[in-house]
Design a protein around this motif. Structure first.
Motif, mmCIF file in Angstrom:
data_model
loop_
_atom_site.group_PDB
_atom_site.id
_atom_site.type_symbol
_atom_site.label_atom_id
_atom_site.label_comp_id
_atom_site.label_asym_id
_atom_site.label_seq_id
_atom_site.Cartn_x
_atom_site.Cartn_y
_atom_site.Cartn_z
ATOM 1 N N HIS A 22 40.053 39.149 31.113
ATOM 2 C CA HIS A 22 40.531 38.244 31.897
ATOM 3 C C HIS A 22 40.747 38.702 33.292
ATOM 4 O O HIS A 22 40.873 40.004 33.606
ATOM 5 C CB HIS A 22 41.955 37.796 31.672
ATOM 6 N N THR A 23 39.959 37.760 34.504
ATOM 7 C CA THR A 23 39.904 38.321 35.824
ATOM 8 C C THR A 23 41.090 37.669 36.751
ATOM 9 O O THR A 23 41.114 38.110 38.059
ATOM 10 C CB THR A 23 38.496 37.694 36.596
ATOM 11 N N GLY A 24 41.984 37.087 36.180
ATOM 12 C CA GLY A 24 43.061 36.632 37.058
ATOM 13 C C GLY A 24 44.370 37.766 37.195
ATOM 14 O O GLY A 24 44.389 38.648 36.438
ATOM 15 N N PRO A 25 45.225 37.540 37.966
ATOM 16 C CA PRO A 25 46.062 38.436 38.211
ATOM 17 C C PRO A 25 47.313 38.454 37.406
ATOM 18 O O PRO A 25 47.926 39.313 37.027
ATOM 19 C CB PRO A 25 46.791 38.083 39.606
ATOM 20 N N THR A 26 47.532 37.138 36.729
ATOM 21 C CA THR A 26 48.786 36.793 35.801
ATOM 22 C C THR A 26 48.378 36.064 34.361
ATOM 23 O O THR A 26 48.488 35.051 34.477
ATOM 24 C CB THR A 26 49.769 36.265 36.433
ATOM 25 N N GLU A 84 41.335 49.485 38.296
ATOM 26 C CA GLU A 84 40.437 48.933 39.167
ATOM 27 C C GLU A 84 38.988 49.757 39.339
ATOM 28 O O GLU A 84 39.039 51.045 39.291
ATOM 29 C CB GLU A 84 41.241 48.974 40.552
ATOM 30 N N ARG A 85 37.955 49.156 39.632
ATOM 31 C CA ARG A 85 36.635 49.889 39.735
ATOM 32 C C ARG A 85 36.166 49.375 41.083
ATOM 33 O O ARG A 85 36.637 48.226 41.665
ATOM 34 C CB ARG A 85 35.735 49.507 38.506
ATOM 35 N N PRO A 86 35.240 49.997 41.680
ATOM 36 C CA PRO A 86 34.575 49.783 42.923
ATOM 37 C C PRO A 86 34.059 48.373 42.987
ATOM 38 O O PRO A 86 33.389 47.775 42.008
ATOM 39 C CB PRO A 86 33.479 50.921 43.102
ATOM 40 N N GLY A 87 34.355 47.618 44.056
ATOM 41 C CA GLY A 87 33.889 46.393 44.228
ATOM 42 C C GLY A 87 34.994 45.258 43.472
ATOM 43 O O GLY A 87 34.511 44.216 43.505
ATOM 44 N N GLN A 88 35.796 45.631 42.841
ATOM 45 C CA GLN A 88 36.735 44.573 41.919
ATOM 46 C C GLN A 88 37.598 44.070 43.075
ATOM 47 O O GLN A 88 38.269 44.467 43.976
ATOM 48 C CB GLN A 88 37.407 45.505 41.079
ATOM 49 N N GLU A 89 37.652 42.545 42.976
ATOM 50 C CA GLU A 89 38.430 41.765 43.866
ATOM 51 C C GLU A 89 39.600 41.505 43.456
ATOM 52 O O GLU A 89 40.655 41.480 44.303
ATOM 53 C CB GLU A 89 37.702 40.347 44.321
ATOM 54 N N ARG A 90 40.051 41.338 42.159
ATOM 55 C CA ARG A 90 41.398 40.911 41.657
ATOM 56 C C ARG A 90 41.759 41.929 40.518
ATOM 57 O O ARG A 90 40.763 42.353 39.778
ATOM 58 C CB ARG A 90 41.377 39.664 41.264
ATOM 59 N N PRO A 91 42.937 41.938 40.357
ATOM 60 C CA PRO A 91 43.229 42.667 38.996
ATOM 61 C C PRO A 91 42.660 42.038 37.846
ATOM 62 O O PRO A 91 42.514 40.957 37.743
ATOM 63 C CB PRO A 91 44.808 42.617 39.095
ATOM 64 N N GLU A 92 42.476 43.073 36.767
ATOM 65 C CA GLU A 92 41.703 42.540 35.516
ATOM 66 C C GLU A 92 42.730 42.967 34.310
ATOM 67 O O GLU A 92 43.280 44.096 34.311
ATOM 68 C CB GLU A 92 40.261 42.944 35.544
ATOM 69 N N VAL A 123 41.308 27.110 35.842
ATOM 70 C CA VAL A 123 41.838 26.961 37.521
ATOM 71 C C VAL A 123 41.563 28.231 38.181
ATOM 72 O O VAL A 123 41.737 29.253 37.627
ATOM 73 C CB VAL A 123 43.490 26.686 37.576
ATOM 74 N N ALA A 124 41.034 28.057 39.295
ATOM 75 C CA ALA A 124 40.325 29.105 39.997
ATOM 76 C C ALA A 124 41.216 30.289 40.240
ATOM 77 O O ALA A 124 40.926 31.370 40.120
ATOM 78 C CB ALA A 124 39.618 28.622 41.307
ATOM 79 N N GLU A 125 42.534 29.754 40.754
ATOM 80 C CA GLU A 125 43.454 30.808 40.985
ATOM 81 C C GLU A 125 43.924 31.644 39.673
ATOM 82 O O GLU A 125 44.654 32.546 39.675
ATOM 83 C CB GLU A 125 44.751 30.330 41.652
ATOM 84 N N ASP A 126 43.893 30.858 38.403
ATOM 85 C CA ASP A 126 44.238 31.707 37.167
ATOM 86 C C ASP A 126 43.181 32.618 36.518
ATOM 87 O O ASP A 126 43.686 33.357 35.940
ATOM 88 C CB ASP A 126 44.538 30.384 36.183
ATOM 89 N N GLY A 127 42.259 32.495 37.030
ATOM 90 C CA GLY A 127 41.198 33.631 36.762
ATOM 91 C C GLY A 127 40.303 32.953 35.479
ATOM 92 O O GLY A 127 40.377 31.593 35.106
#
Length: 401
Positions: A22-26, A84-92, A123-127
């Motif tokens: 999952h690519t969202g923060p929460t 986190e890995r290089p280039g990662q934009e959000r927590p996963e 939803v975009a902000e949800d990931g």
């Protein structure tokens, strides 16, 4: 791969298991919201969020429902933060979902993934929850175009095949498909297979390149057909060429031949992939979402285990007491027995050490005192006349100068 016995055991046919990212923060908020909606709609009987050890960043969710209206299914989803890995934009977060039914799993039952995650576009902000757990860029429920670079294509297919939790399907387009043909085949699969398949798509021009990339895996994709990548680990006697489909029509119709191959592939008795044994043990051993009848049965089993343990302890105590009594009786009998009379010791000379005996031998063989010559057998000893006052004087008439 793990070498433990639990990981080498075959995957039970009552189990539905999947992993993703999952690519969202929460993601825990997304899961809670989805579970509430499913319970309100009657798709779920109930759900819970068991506590985790203090300081842990993991999250655990449990849910139960009745598949087909009668078969009880228990499921457990675990969320673990990904470094986190290089280039990662959000927590996963990586998620692991294991569901177990009371009998063999049916592909027509609802997918457990859509009972924990939203089935429609998030939803975009949800990931997004449908990413491949280890290979960046791969998605469930979507067409994953193979890279144009041959080496990158080879690396992606090799890395994807190592993830044995999902099924990797490689499809070659015989000709450029229309709008319906560009849609993912996953939408045409039964719910039980829909969220376990990663679809790789090769263009007509990539036919030779994709088979070159698949050479290391020992399989080939027919022109205009599809192939299922071999599982890792592969079961004993697995035929790598048996799961190639000659023709896949990308016109929106149901791919009957491909469905047959997928059913046979997922029904294989193969060893558990890495991590499934631990996830299944967590579902069975740490389950908390119980009905009153299940709680009563659990307490009965616990009382039975205590009774067996107490019985074993009592038996062990009795054996120890019996052994102690026998030891005391043997010690008392030993004390009452008179000691035997030892024979009289021999003279001290007989008990001399070898060193002392050797010393005495040398003393007997000691050489004569200085000035004395030992007599040689067969010789006459020299005598000195008594009239000669100086025994060292030279005799007369000698030749000495």
């Amino acid at each position: 791969m793990s070498n433990s016995a639990s990981d080498r055991a075959p995957v039970p046919q009552t189990i539905w298991a999947a992993r993703g990212r999952h690519t969202g923060p929460t993601p825990e908020d997304v899961v809670r919201r989805t579970l509430r909606e499913r319970r309100a709609s009657g798709d779920l009987d109930d759900f819970s969020e068991p506590p985790v050890p203090e300081g842990s960043t993991d999250r655990v969710f449990e849910a139960r429902w009745r598949a087909g209206g009668t078969v009880t299914v228990r499921a457990r989803l675990t969320l673990v933060p990904v470094p986190e890995r290089p280039g990662q934009e959000r927590p996963e977060h990586e998620w692991t979902l294991v569901a177990e039914a009371e009998r063999l799993w049916e592909e027509a039952w609802p997918s457990p993934a859509t009972l924990f995650w939203p089935e429609s576009g998030p939803v975009a902000e949800d990931g997004e929850w449908d990413h491949h757990p280890t290979v960046p860029g791969l998605r469930f429920r979507q067409v994953n175009a193979l890279p144009l670079d041959d080496k990158e294509m080879r690396r992606r297919l090799r890395d994807a095949a190592r993830e044995a939790w999902c099924v990797n399907l490689v499809v070659h387009e015989a000709m450029t498909p229309d709008e319906r043909g560009r849609l993912p085949l996953a939408r045409l699969l039964p719910p039980g297979l829909r969220h376990r398949v990663i679809e790789h798509r090769a263009t007509p021009q990539q036919f030779r390149a994709v088979n070159w990339a698949l050479k290391d895996l020992g399989v080939e994709v027919p022109r205009g057909g599809a192939v299922l990548l071999p599982p890792d680990p592969a079961p004993a006697g697995y035929d790598r060429q048996a799961y190639a489909v000659r023709s896949v029509f990308l016109d929106g119709s149901e791919p009957a031949e491909l469905l047959t191959a997928l059913r046979e592939f997922t029904a294989l008795s193969r060893p558990r992939p890495k991590g499934l044994g631990e996830a299944l043990a967590g579902l069975r051993d740490n389950w908390t979402l119980m009905t009153p009848q299940e709680e009563l049965e659990r307490e009965r089993r616990r009382v039975e285990r205590y009774r067996e343990a107490l019985e074993a302890m009592t038996k062990s105590r009795d054996l120890y007491r019996e052994a102690a009594e026998q030891a005391h009786e043997a010690l008392a009998a030993y004390r009452d027995t008179p000691l035997p009379v030892l024979p009289q010791q021999r003279p001290q000379a007989r008990n001399q050490s070898p060193f002392q005996q050797l010393t005495r031998t040398f003393e007997r063989l000691r050489l004569p005192t200085r000035g004395q010559r030992p007599e040689t057998p067969g010789t006459v000893p020299r005598t000195i006349p008594e009239s000669d006052p100086d025994p060292e004087r030279e005799p007369e008439g000698s030749d000495r100068v």
